[in-house]
Scaffold this active site. Structure first.
Site, PDB file in Angstrom:
ATOM      1  N   TYR A  81       0.828  -1.253   0.038  1.00  0.00           N
ATOM      2  CA  TYR A  81       0.121   0.072   0.042  1.00  0.00           C
ATOM      3  C   TYR A  81       0.710   1.266  -0.065  1.00  0.00           C
ATOM      4  CZ  TYR A  81      -3.976  -2.986   1.099  1.00  0.00           C
ATOM      5  OH  TYR A  81      -5.031  -3.960   1.094  1.00  0.00           O
ATOM      6  N   LYS A 140       2.771 -15.362   2.268  1.00  0.00           N
ATOM      7  CA  LYS A 140       2.686 -16.325   0.963  1.00  0.00           C
ATOM      8  C   LYS A 140       4.050 -16.533   0.515  1.00  0.00           C
ATOM      9  CE  LYS A 140       0.430 -17.620  -2.749  1.00  0.00           C
ATOM     10  NZ  LYS A 140      -0.398 -18.760  -2.633  1.00  0.00           N
ATOM     11  N   ASP A 145      -3.468 -17.972   1.337  1.00  0.00           N
ATOM     12  CA  ASP A 145      -4.919 -18.761   0.601  1.00  0.00           C
ATOM     13  C   ASP A 145      -5.378 -19.982   1.530  1.00  0.00           C
ATOM     14  OD1 ASP A 145      -2.305 -19.902   0.071  1.00  0.00           O
ATOM     15  OD2 ASP A 145      -2.653 -20.409  -1.846  1.00  0.00           O
ATOM     16  N   ASP A 180      -5.820  -6.900   5.589  1.00  0.00           N
ATOM     17  CA  ASP A 180      -6.769  -5.937   5.327  1.00  0.00           C
ATOM     18  C   ASP A 180      -7.836  -6.987   4.706  1.00  0.00           C
ATOM     19  OD1 ASP A 180      -8.230  -3.988   4.309  1.00  0.00           O
ATOM     20  OD2 ASP A 180      -7.327  -3.259   2.574  1.00  0.00           O
ATOM     21  N   ASP A 223     -11.375  -8.420   7.111  1.00  0.00           N
ATOM     22  CA  ASP A 223     -12.996  -8.351   6.367  1.00  0.00           C
ATOM     23  C   ASP A 223     -13.616  -9.637   6.549  1.00  0.00           C
ATOM     24  OD1 ASP A 223     -12.722  -5.655   6.277  1.00  0.00           O
ATOM     25  OD2 ASP A 223     -13.575  -5.532   4.155  1.00  0.00           O
TER      26      ASP A 223
END
Ligand code: NAD
Length: 362
Positions: free
Chosen positions: A141, A186, A219, A243, A247
């Site tokens: 970001y 990851k 994942d 992030d 959610d």
């Protein structure tokens, strides 16, 4: 104790839910004999309208010198033109950056009385108690961005120091809970994730040998979080994965209106806010769910002011209010619902009935 608390109501339902949380904090102050001083400042859309800046210098200065900051929410259709140079969300990012808040804490603890509000099967949710720690000021970001007519790039970088500090926060929290950390990355594909995994493993081994640590690919974690959420205690991850996973995790609790958050840095000061936005569709109607902001105020007492009993008292009282079906419209499933102010009052009544106070000052 004495404490200076800055309140940033912001936009939409922000002023309504912060007013509800303030009434609860004032009850804490009265019952436990603390002196909290509250000062209100502008952030977000209202700050753009009044000062031409989503985070006026005076607001940032007040936040930096306060013991803690309670925030409502920012944004709304009035300021949502994607081409405009100043946008309300810039105020939030600048506040986090300006105060050096690199760890975002999001507890997810579905309440037994609200399990039916979640799209997940209730038997999977019973006993879920997760703390997600998201890195907040690094990663993709904030990396360099490029754009040409037919290509674009976003650079993701992390330094060892940036990983160490947020991972340490997660391990420390785990020690106060069930001593189990899952680090999400990851590492099969990304170099930043391989560094993340190496640093986390070293910190765990050298500094927190008593805390169980596991590494899980993002994942797979997206799947596990819905399939068996009860297994998890503290989950720590980088900015973008955090992030998305937070959610996803919010769906476990049923309503956005139940989830608080804390953003912390090296010092004690932090910013406490509900995870929901400014909900323009219900703003001004007095029906917003204030529990997420009230629970954020409890986190403020615990993490910035060290007032553990008082924080527990608020959390128990929100539980009590929900047990007595003090439901705002988002929780009521078309049944009877109460206003924002009535929900805050339900919490205050629980506090008066159930929270032990050595010397009653009410
Ligand atoms: P939102 O969270 O504001 O609302 C999503 C849905 O949830 C809406 O139907 C809303 O009515 C409902 N909802 C949210 N909070 C609620 C509460 N406390 N009680 C009852 N219902 C509640 O998300 P959105 O609609 O995508 O965004 C609206 C605005 O908020 C946008 O401008 C967005 O940029 C901004 N936003 C701000 C923040 C923040 O301040 N941290 C976070 C997310 C979105």
């Amino acid at each position: 104790m004495q404490a200076e608390i800055v309140v940033l109501p912001g936009d939409g339902i922000g002023p309504e839910v912060t007013a509800a949380a303030l009434s609860v904090l004032k009850t804490v102050a009265r019952r436990y004999g603390h002196q909290f001083t509250f000062s209100e400042h502008d952030i977000g859309g209202i700050a753009i309208d009044k000062h031409g800046d989503p985070l006026p210098a005076s607001t940032l200065a007040a936040c930096k010198s306060a013991d803690a900051v309670l925030l409502g929410a920012v944004g709304g259709p009035k300021w949502s033109d994607p081409n405009s140079k100043v946008r309300p969300e810039q105020g939030l990012l600048a506040l986090r950056k300006g105060m050096g808040l690199y760890a975002n804490l999001r507890p997810v603890r579905p309440h037994p009385a609200a399990l039916n509000a979640s799209p997940i099967k209730p038997h999977l949710l019973t006993g879920v108690d997760i703390m997600v720690v998201r890195e907040l000021t690094g990663g993709i970001y904030f990396g360099e961005k490029t754009r040409t007519a037919d290509s674009a790039s976003d650079l993701c970088t992390y330094s060892t120091a940036e990983i160490e500090r947020v991972v340490r926060s997660a391990f420390k929290l785990a020690r106060q809970r069930r001593s189990y950390v899952v680090s999400v990355d990851k590492a099969n594909v990304l170099e930043t994730s391989r560094l993340w995994r190496d640093v986390t493993a070293r910190i765990g081994r050298d500094e927190f040998p008593d805390v169980k640590l596991e590494h899980v690919l993002v994942d797979a974690m997206a799947m596990h979080l819905l399939a068996h959420p009860r297994e998890y205690d503290v989950i720590v991850t980088e900015n973008m994965f955090g992030d998305i996973l937070t959610d996803e995790a919010s769906m476990l609790a049923g309503s956005l209106g139940l989830l608080p958050s804390a953003s912390l840095g090296d010092g004690k000061a932090g910013v406490y806010e509900p995870i929901h936005g400014s909900a323009p569709d219900i703003a001004g109607k007095g029906i917003a769910n204030p529990y997420a902001t009230i629970l954020s105020a409890a986190m403020l007492l615990r993490h910035s002011l060290g007032l553990f009993d008082e924080a527990d008292c608020i959390e128990r009282s929100v539980d009590g209010a929900l047990n007595s079906h003090a439901f705002t419209a988002d929780l009521a499933n078309n049944g009877r619902s109460i206003s924002t102010a009535a929900a805050a009052q339900a919490v205050i009544e629980q506090m008066q009935a159930n929270c032990y106070v050595a010397e009653l000052r009410d």
